[in-house]
Design a protein around this motif. Sequence first.
Motif, PDB file in Angstrom:
ATOM      1  N   ARG A 139       0.816  -1.209   0.000  1.00 19.66           N
ATOM      2  CA  ARG A 139       0.000   0.000   0.000  1.00 19.66           C
ATOM      3  C   ARG A 139       0.854   1.266   0.000  1.00 19.66           C
ATOM      4  N   VAL A 140       2.154   1.119   0.256  1.00 20.39           N
ATOM      5  CA  VAL A 140       3.008   2.282   0.490  1.00 20.39           C
ATOM      6  C   VAL A 140       4.045   2.407  -0.614  1.00 20.39           C
ATOM      7  N   THR A 141       4.141   3.584  -1.198  1.00 18.57           N
ATOM      8  CA  THR A 141       5.161   3.873  -2.197  1.00 18.57           C
ATOM      9  C   THR A 141       5.869   5.157  -1.810  1.00 18.57           C
ATOM     10  N   HIS A 142       7.136   5.051  -1.455  1.00 17.38           N
ATOM     11  CA  HIS A 142       7.890   6.235  -1.022  1.00 17.38           C
ATOM     12  C   HIS A 142       9.379   5.909  -1.063  1.00 17.38           C
ATOM     13  N   PRO A 143      10.236   6.897  -1.376  1.00 18.28           N
ATOM     14  CA  PRO A 143      11.679   6.630  -1.435  1.00 18.28           C
ATOM     15  C   PRO A 143      12.274   6.110  -0.137  1.00 18.28           C
ATOM     16  N   HIS A 144      11.637   6.403   1.015  1.00 18.11           N
ATOM     17  CA  HIS A 144      12.166   5.949   2.299  1.00 18.11           C
ATOM     18  C   HIS A 144      11.476   4.695   2.818  1.00 18.11           C
ATOM     19  N   VAL A 145      10.738   4.002   1.964  1.00 22.41           N
ATOM     20  CA  VAL A 145      10.063   2.765   2.367  1.00 22.41           C
ATOM     21  C   VAL A 145      10.403   1.665   1.382  1.00 22.41           C
ATOM     22  N   ALA A 146      10.695   0.485   1.912  1.00 26.36           N
ATOM     23  CA  ALA A 146      10.923  -0.666   1.057  1.00 26.36           C
ATOM     24  C   ALA A 146       9.675  -0.958   0.245  1.00 26.36           C
ATOM     25  N   ARG A 147       9.864  -1.289  -1.011  1.00 21.38           N
ATOM     26  CA  ARG A 147       8.714  -1.545  -1.878  1.00 21.38           C
ATOM     27  C   ARG A 147       8.807  -2.931  -2.499  1.00 21.38           C
ATOM     28  N   LEU A 148       7.682  -3.435  -2.897  1.00 21.03           N
ATOM     29  CA  LEU A 148       7.512  -4.833  -3.256  1.00 21.03           C
ATOM     30  C   LEU A 148       7.446  -5.014  -4.769  1.00 21.03           C
ATOM     31  N   TYR A 149       7.986  -6.167  -5.265  1.00 15.69           N
ATOM     32  CA  TYR A 149       7.762  -6.548  -6.662  1.00 15.69           C
ATOM     33  C   TYR A 149       6.537  -7.441  -6.783  1.00 15.69           C
ATOM     34  N   ARG A 150       6.541  -8.561  -6.097  1.00 17.14           N
ATOM     35  CA  ARG A 150       5.392  -9.455  -6.215  1.00 17.14           C
ATOM     36  C   ARG A 150       5.376 -10.468  -5.076  1.00 17.14           C
ATOM     37  N   LEU A 151       4.209 -11.012  -4.852  1.00 19.27           N
ATOM     38  CA  LEU A 151       4.019 -12.135  -3.942  1.00 19.27           C
ATOM     39  C   LEU A 151       3.605 -13.326  -4.779  1.00 19.27           C
ATOM     40  N   VAL A 152       4.280 -14.454  -4.631  1.00 20.71           N
ATOM     41  CA  VAL A 152       4.000 -15.657  -5.414  1.00 20.71           C
ATOM     42  C   VAL A 152       3.552 -16.751  -4.453  1.00 20.71           C
ATOM     43  N   GLU A 153       2.453 -17.400  -4.791  1.00 17.89           N
ATOM     44  CA  GLU A 153       1.951 -18.481  -3.953  1.00 17.89           C
ATOM     45  C   GLU A 153       1.524 -19.647  -4.827  1.00 17.89           C
ATOM     46  N   ASN A 154       1.970 -20.864  -4.444  1.00 17.46           N
ATOM     47  CA  ASN A 154       1.547 -22.069  -5.155  1.00 17.46           C
ATOM     48  C   ASN A 154       1.561 -23.237  -4.186  1.00 17.46           C
ATOM     49  N   ASP A 155       1.440 -24.466  -4.707  1.00 19.27           N
ATOM     50  CA  ASP A 155       1.363 -25.634  -3.836  1.00 19.27           C
ATOM     51  C   ASP A 155       2.643 -25.868  -3.046  1.00 19.27           C
ATOM     52  N   ASN A 156       3.764 -25.312  -3.512  1.00 21.39           N
ATOM     53  CA  ASN A 156       5.045 -25.521  -2.829  1.00 21.39           C
ATOM     54  C   ASN A 156       5.250 -24.575  -1.655  1.00 21.39           C
ATOM     55  N   GLY A 157       4.587 -23.443  -1.672  1.00 23.01           N
ATOM     56  CA  GLY A 157       4.787 -22.472  -0.610  1.00 23.01           C
ATOM     57  C   GLY A 157       4.416 -21.080  -1.052  1.00 23.01           C
ATOM     58  N   ILE A 158       5.008 -20.099  -0.388  1.00 23.73           N
ATOM     59  CA  ILE A 158       4.684 -18.703  -0.637  1.00 23.73           C
ATOM     60  C   ILE A 158       5.969 -17.890  -0.512  1.00 23.73           C
ATOM     61  N   ALA A 159       6.128 -16.871  -1.362  1.00 25.36           N
ATOM     62  CA  ALA A 159       7.373 -16.099  -1.391  1.00 25.36           C
ATOM     63  C   ALA A 159       7.089 -14.663  -1.783  1.00 25.36           C
ATOM     64  N   ILE A 160       7.893 -13.753  -1.239  1.00 22.38           N
ATOM     65  CA  ILE A 160       7.857 -12.341  -1.613  1.00 22.38           C
ATOM     66  C   ILE A 160       9.134 -12.035  -2.384  1.00 22.38           C
ATOM     67  N   VAL A 161       8.982 -11.425  -3.565  1.00 26.84           N
ATOM     68  CA  VAL A 161      10.127 -11.044  -4.399  1.00 26.84           C
ATOM     69  C   VAL A 161      10.335  -9.541  -4.274  1.00 26.84           C
ATOM     70  N   MET A 162      11.555  -9.133  -3.947  1.00 28.13           N
ATOM     71  CA  MET A 162      11.872  -7.744  -3.677  1.00 28.13           C
ATOM     72  C   MET A 162      13.180  -7.362  -4.360  1.00 28.13           C
ATOM     73  N   GLU A 163      13.314  -6.102  -4.683  1.00 30.30           N
ATOM     74  CA  GLU A 163      14.578  -5.632  -5.272  1.00 30.30           C
ATOM     75  C   GLU A 163      15.622  -5.492  -4.180  1.00 30.30           C
ATOM     76  N   ALA A 164      16.840  -5.921  -4.446  1.00 28.81           N
ATOM     77  CA  ALA A 164      17.904  -5.887  -3.450  1.00 28.81           C
ATOM     78  C   ALA A 164      18.983  -4.885  -3.843  1.00 28.81           C
ATOM     79  N   VAL A 165      19.403  -4.067  -2.876  1.00 25.75           N
ATOM     80  CA  VAL A 165      20.550  -3.189  -3.083  1.00 25.75           C
ATOM     81  C   VAL A 165      21.426  -3.240  -1.846  1.00 25.75           C
ATOM     82  N   ASN A 166      22.562  -2.623  -1.913  1.00 28.94           N
ATOM     83  CA  ASN A 166      23.520  -2.679  -0.812  1.00 28.94           C
ATOM     84  C   ASN A 166      23.107  -1.824   0.382  1.00 28.94           C
ATOM     85  N   GLY A 167      23.418  -2.310   1.559  1.00 24.24           N
ATOM     86  CA  GLY A 167      23.169  -1.558   2.773  1.00 24.24           C
ATOM     87  C   GLY A 167      23.179  -2.476   3.977  1.00 24.24           C
TER      88      GLY A 167
END
Length: 521
Positions: free
Chosen positions: A61-89
């Motif tokens: 729900r949140v989009t801002h330069p100082h907040v982590a933002r999401l690419y997608r949530l994937v769910e299937n019979d094997n489990g559930i995962a959140i995909v996010m962009e990674a940078v250094n820090g």
Amino acid sequence: MTDWQVRGFKEVRELGRGGQGQVVLARHAKAGTPVAIKYLPAEADPDSRERFRHESQMLGRVTHPHVARLYRLVENDNGIAIVMEAVNGVPLTKVLAHHRTLQPEAALTVLKGSLLGLAAAHNAGVVHRDYKPANVIVPADGRSKLIDFGVAVYSGEGSQEGTPYYMAPEQWRGDPASPATDVYAATCVFYECITGQRPYPPGDRAAIRAGHLNTPVPIEHVPEKLRELVARGMAKDPTERPDSAEAFVAELENVANKAYGPTWETRGTRALAGGVVALAALFPLTAAGLASAGGSATTTASTGVIAALSTKAGIAVAGTAVATATVGGRVGVYQATRPEPVERPAAATVSPSPPSKRLNLGDFSITTPLTWRVTHIPGGLGGYRIHLPGRCMPDESRNELCPEIWVFGRRSIDPPVGAGFERYRPDYAWHPGTDPSHDCPPRPSLRAVSGERLLKNSFVQVGDRTAEYREWRMQCADTRLRPVNVFFVQRLWYLPTSRILIVDEWNTPNLTQILARAQWT
């Protein structure tokens, strides 16, 4: 690595593992973009899965330069995962462990960035409730990012969840959370940055609780110029704190300018960046050979957030605005509505779409999950109600308030004189007749909405036609029309030529993409 992998990504190394799941660093198979993927164990119980979905919904729900933002949530019979962009820090915990304290300007910079991120969450009706050093990520440029919305709630909801060292008095009591709750926690972390210790000393849970509830704020350890700022932010009574993170930012800037001059933030950012560079060996992308310590992994992926590097698997990332929530069917994917250019190739490799069906809505039809169903709107309004999966809640009149989308036609858009409700106006949040008995989705016991605020105004596609798209921040009120600190976001698609209005107040997953593929008769 993991028992299963999100399709289209190649894992590089594990970043963290804990009770909340496992986080891995991965690369997009075609574009090479580094991402962080947070996996929930396949054997996780239904409650854990629901908390995982809830985290992605709050973050999305949140989009801002100082907040982590999401690419997608994937769910299937094997489990559930959140995909996010990674940078250094690195997490602020690592910075404080290495340096113990920060220069006042650096501490103020961290606090300001965090407050701006919290304000974006508050404007979307979300209270973070777990602001702490582990959830503040500092990349190489020194500009902090807020992550981990695992216990976030809609404003006005309450429980005793959170991290004891930073919990506001109202959290300890289980009272409703509000923006002031996050202001308190952010000030506690600022206190720790500036003094090298938490406001109330370690002890058992009862002792920590007593400190937050009853012990005066120990401002004697804070530089004199900053004492009033800390006292305001940590007031025991939430009504005595700044009423919003935005208001606290204004107070912070006024104090900082007087105490340290107009260039305090530039000096603070440089000092913070310098302190973080000393920890470059901990940067996840650098350690994996995907980036230099001072730069991003790729020239096209220069923004974003990183992973927490402890055993906690609370990694978040930056991306774009998303539609998130539960999806019916065996496999569901929540895709960013405005993906970064480097992410566009992922469209061909995402998990398969769930089983679907067509819903006819008069002039157009849409392809939806099998669990969605449609009925005509009763009465004289005309149009359709799309019923969504989810728990219905009784409102004050003991009626059922259920997740749904409204599709209004000409009879609602152009009501006859004396019909008892207003016509649609682009400059005003819509509900039939701006009815004061309109329910508040986060809290059905609240009957009215007021204090509308326009968050977004743009154009999007509904099939081959262009709709005016708006997001309104709605404030709920009690039965006497007195505003309370409970908010939700109302999304509108208005087609002026076809005279059709689509209203969503439930953050319905993938609705933007579903409407973009509509077929007109």
